[in-house]
Design an enzyme around this catalytic site. Structure first.
Site, mmCIF file in Angstrom:
data_model
loop_
_atom_site.group_PDB
_atom_site.id
_atom_site.type_symbol
_atom_site.label_atom_id
_atom_site.label_comp_id
_atom_site.label_asym_id
_atom_site.label_seq_id
_atom_site.Cartn_x
_atom_site.Cartn_y
_atom_site.Cartn_z
ATOM 1 N N HIS A 8 56.443 7.982 113.312
ATOM 2 C CA HIS A 8 56.632 6.665 113.951
ATOM 3 C C HIS A 8 57.116 5.626 112.924
ATOM 4 O O HIS A 8 57.527 5.965 111.824
ATOM 5 C CB HIS A 8 55.358 6.232 114.691
ATOM 6 C CG HIS A 8 54.728 7.374 115.440
ATOM 7 N ND1 HIS A 8 55.291 7.906 116.575
ATOM 8 C CD2 HIS A 8 53.613 8.127 115.188
ATOM 9 C CE1 HIS A 8 54.541 8.929 116.987
ATOM 10 N NE2 HIS A 8 53.526 9.094 116.167
ATOM 11 N N GLU A 178 48.168 16.582 112.206
ATOM 12 C CA GLU A 178 47.450 15.475 112.846
ATOM 13 C C GLU A 178 46.170 15.278 112.042
ATOM 14 O O GLU A 178 45.249 16.099 112.106
ATOM 15 C CB GLU A 178 47.114 15.802 114.306
ATOM 16 C CG GLU A 178 48.314 16.012 115.220
ATOM 17 C CD GLU A 178 48.906 14.713 115.775
ATOM 18 O OE1 GLU A 178 48.554 13.610 115.265
ATOM 19 O OE2 GLU A 178 49.717 14.807 116.720
HETATM 20 ZN ZN LIG Z 1 51.995 10.474 115.847
#
Ligand SMILES: [Zn+2]
Length: 214
Positions: A8, A178
């Protein structure tokens, strides 16, 4: 060369048209250029976390003699699109590429996930090298990161996926990490602390080195 891909970007939220544009996902599919990412309940943003961790990993790897490219060099821009993030690793002929994210899962869920492409354009040799990178990262994450394998998605921290453009399109060994669940209070506390980020960054750097040493 190592490519680190902090997920992002800080400008994505205010540039919806650009980040919603469709780009190739691989294997004939398309998906949005990028997304805004998730955040903690207190507003701590995933894009900021990802970038902070990437800078720590970069510094650590450079100190240990490796050359590193980031797919973005600030936390205030837009994108780059997920297909471009893959292309950066491919054109660098990276020895390893790691996308750095944090999840936005159910509040009761915690732990790290290692995402691998079920199929990548690099073919079976790249897919098996990416899996070896995931296995190396699993070892260092379990020992060093302060996080346990995810208890709410995947299997023992591993999660094969077919919808991650940055993994589908890779021709170099690549996984997506993650680093915990920002919607979980204990994972968020670790993500928000400098010491927690340092532990996760060290686990990523050590995982890359462990893979390269194989
Ligand atoms: Zn992400």
């Amino acid at each position: 060369m190592i490519v680190l891909d902090p997920g992002h970007n800080g400008g994505n939220e205010s540039h919806a048209a650009e980040i919603n544009e469709l780009v190739p996902q691989g294997f004939g599919q398309e998906k949005a250029c990028d997304t805004t990412g998730t955040n903690g309940d207190d507003g701590y943003s995933e894009h900021q976390f990802n970038f902070q961790v990437a800078l720590l990993v970069q510094a650590d790897l450079e100190q240990r003699g490796l050359r590193v490219i980031l797919t973005r060099n600030n936390d205030s821009g837009v994108g780059p699109c997920v297909n471009i993030r893959a292309a950066i690793g491919n054109s660098a002929h990276a020895a390893a590429a790691v996308s750095i994210h944090a999840d936005g899962g159910p509040a009761g869920g915690h732990g790290y996930q290692l995402l691998e492409a079920q199929q990548s354009v690099g073919g079976s040799s790249v897919e098996s090298a990416s899996h070896r990178l995931a296995v190396a990262m699993h070892a260092t994450f379990s020992q060093e990161s302060g996080l346990t394998p995810s208890n709410y998605v995947g299997s023992d921290g591993y999660e094969p996926r077919d919808d991650i453009a940055g993994l589908n399109l890779t021709t170099v060994p690549k996984i997506l990490v993650e680093c915990g669940n920002m919607r979980n209070a204990s994972d968020l506390a670790l993500e928000e602390s400098a010491s927690g980020r340092a532990r996760m960054a060290r686990a990523i750097a050590d995982g890359i080195l462990r893979f390269l040493g194989q």
